[in-house]
Design an enzyme around this catalytic site. Structure first.
Site, PDB file in Angstrom:
ATOM      1  N   ASP A   1     -76.509  30.022  45.109  1.00 43.94           N
ATOM      2  CA  ASP A   1     -77.517  29.007  44.844  1.00 43.94           C
ATOM      3  C   ASP A   1     -76.796  27.664  44.964  1.00 43.94           C
ATOM      4  OD1 ASP A   1     -79.937  27.800  43.983  1.00 43.94           O
ATOM      5  OD2 ASP A   1     -79.186  27.734  41.931  1.00 43.94           O
ATOM      6  N   LEU A   2     -77.556  26.573  45.026  1.00 44.97           N
ATOM      7  CA  LEU A   2     -76.942  25.259  45.187  1.00 44.97           C
ATOM      8  C   LEU A   2     -76.983  24.446  43.897  1.00 44.97           C
ATOM      9  CD1 LEU A   2     -75.686  23.096  46.982  1.00 44.97           C
ATOM     10  CD2 LEU A   2     -77.978  22.467  47.734  1.00 44.97           C
ATOM     11  N   ASP A   3     -78.181  24.094  43.462  1.00 44.40           N
ATOM     12  CA  ASP A   3     -78.329  23.264  42.270  1.00 44.40           C
ATOM     13  C   ASP A   3     -77.848  24.013  41.031  1.00 44.40           C
ATOM     14  OD1 ASP A   3     -79.512  21.436  43.956  1.00 44.40           O
ATOM     15  OD2 ASP A   3     -81.554  22.041  43.461  1.00 44.40           O
TER      16      ASP A   3
ATOM     17  N   THR B   1     -77.262  18.782  40.695  1.00 44.35           N
ATOM     18  CA  THR B   1     -78.352  17.926  41.166  1.00 44.35           C
ATOM     19  C   THR B   1     -79.579  18.087  40.278  1.00 44.35           C
ATOM     20  OG1 THR B   1     -78.988  19.651  42.737  1.00 44.35           O
ATOM     21  CG2 THR B   1     -77.593  17.879  43.577  1.00 44.35           C
TER      22      THR B   1
ATOM     23  N   LYS C   1     -86.003  25.255  37.097  1.00 44.56           N
ATOM     24  CA  LYS C   1     -84.765  25.589  37.792  1.00 44.56           C
ATOM     25  C   LYS C   1     -84.954  26.793  38.698  1.00 44.56           C
ATOM     26  CE  LYS C   1     -81.149  23.667  34.834  1.00 44.56           C
ATOM     27  NZ  LYS C   1     -79.941  23.971  34.051  1.00 44.56           N
TER      28      LYS C   1
ATOM     29  N   SER D   1     -80.789  28.831  48.611  1.00 43.59           N
ATOM     30  CA  SER D   1     -81.377  27.881  47.671  1.00 43.59           C
ATOM     31  C   SER D   1     -82.792  27.526  48.077  1.00 43.59           C
ATOM     32  CB  SER D   1     -80.525  26.601  47.629  1.00 43.59           C
ATOM     33  OG  SER D   1     -81.193  25.565  46.946  1.00 43.59           O
ATOM     34  N   ALA D   2     -83.624  27.252  47.068  1.00 43.47           N
ATOM     35  CA  ALA D   2     -84.989  26.801  47.345  1.00 43.47           C
ATOM     36  C   ALA D   2     -85.014  25.362  47.838  1.00 43.47           C
ATOM     37  CB  ALA D   2     -85.838  26.916  46.073  1.00 43.47           C
TER      38      ALA D   2
ATOM     39  N   LYS E   1     -87.929  32.379  44.465  1.00 43.36           N
ATOM     40  CA  LYS E   1     -87.362  33.192  43.391  1.00 43.36           C
ATOM     41  C   LYS E   1     -88.356  33.228  42.235  1.00 43.36           C
ATOM     42  CE  LYS E   1     -82.946  31.194  44.818  1.00 43.36           C
ATOM     43  NZ  LYS E   1     -81.863  30.244  44.486  1.00 43.36           N
TER      44      LYS E   1
ATOM     45  N   GLU F   1     -75.717  32.517  40.645  1.00 43.08           N
ATOM     46  CA  GLU F   1     -76.906  31.757  40.237  1.00 43.08           C
ATOM     47  C   GLU F   1     -76.740  31.174  38.839  1.00 43.08           C
ATOM     48  OE1 GLU F   1     -79.853  30.608  40.727  1.00 43.08           O
ATOM     49  OE2 GLU F   1     -80.556  31.368  42.652  1.00 43.08           O
ATOM     50  N   ASP F   2     -77.517  30.114  38.556  1.00 45.42           N
ATOM     51  CA  ASP F   2     -77.514  29.550  37.198  1.00 45.42           C
ATOM     52  C   ASP F   2     -78.874  29.653  36.527  1.00 45.42           C
ATOM     53  OD1 ASP F   2     -78.772  27.527  38.823  1.00 45.42           O
ATOM     54  OD2 ASP F   2     -78.410  26.099  37.197  1.00 45.42           O
TER      55      ASP F   2
END
Length: 222
Positions: A9-11, A17, A45, A116-117, A146, A170-171
């Site tokens: 995932d990114l954020d 971000t 999120k 990532s979304a 997700k 993932e977070d």
């Protein structure tokens, strides 16, 4: 089994971000008379843009007030503000341990893929000077969000990997659920009491704890 890819995932995993998302959503919501706080923001999120907007409208009891075109305009306004805030990102905003892990993956020929979304992932990775470390960035357009597993399955496909030989990082609760639904090993970044019940196989409090050696040992992969 041999590890074939690590899907990120990114954020909240590569960089923070989330604060920019919150600022942009909060500003948009205030303009239409809806108040959101940081606690409510947690529910956004890992959720794609239009889905996040729907949650905000329901929260403000305005879910039937806008046409689809008006909703798309609101979402675009939020994104424009978000992108403007991203202009302040630098490589120093990369989370601790991430660049080192990406280098380890590169040195061992293991593809890293962004799942990532966020449609702004290429922009963010360029700002962090990390784009060259990734084999692919999944385009989330038209992919169910997700906790559906589709984006992680697409990431595995782009890496040429068997999902059962992939690790997802993932977070968010939705993200962990998506990784498990895709049949992958799920690594959570955050709090055990939040991500554990979502199905995370292991949870680290910080990305600085990540390493290829630890991931291989935890997932029982070579």
């Amino acid at each position: 089994m041999k590890l074939q890819a690590v899907l990120f995932d990114l954020d909240g995993v590569i960089t923070d971000t989330a604060k920019y998302h919150f600022t942009a959503w909060k500003q948009m919501a205030e303009r239409i008379g809806i108040e959101i706080d940081s606690e409510f923001n947690e529910s956004l999120k890992g959720i794609e843009r239009m889905q996040s907007l729907e949650r905000i409208l329901i929260h403000g009891q305005q879910e039937h007030k806008y046409t689809q075109e008006e909703k798309e305009r609101l979402a675009q306004q939020k994104n424009d503000e978000y992108v403007a805030l991203l202009a302040s990102l630098t490589p120093e905003d990369t989370y601790p341990g991430i660049k080192e892990l990406l280098q380890q993956l590169r040195d061992n020929g293991i593809p890293a893929v962004i799942a990532s979304a966020s449609k702004n992932a290429p922009l963010i990775l360029d700002a962090l000077q990390l784009r060259d470390y990734f084999h692919a960035i999944v385009d989330p357009s038209g992919i169910p969000g997700k906790p559906q597993p589709d984006i992680f399955l697409k990431a595995a496909e782009q890496a040429g990997a068997d999902p059962s030989c992939c690790i997802g990082v993932e977070d968010s609760q939705a993200g962990i659920e998506a990784i498990k639904a895709a049949g992958m090993y799920a690594v959570g970044i955050g709090e055990e009491n939040i991500l554990g019940p979502s199905g995370a196989d292991i949870v680290y409090a910080s990305t600085r704890e990540l390493s290829l050696q630890k991931l291989l040992a935890a997932a029982n992969l070579e």
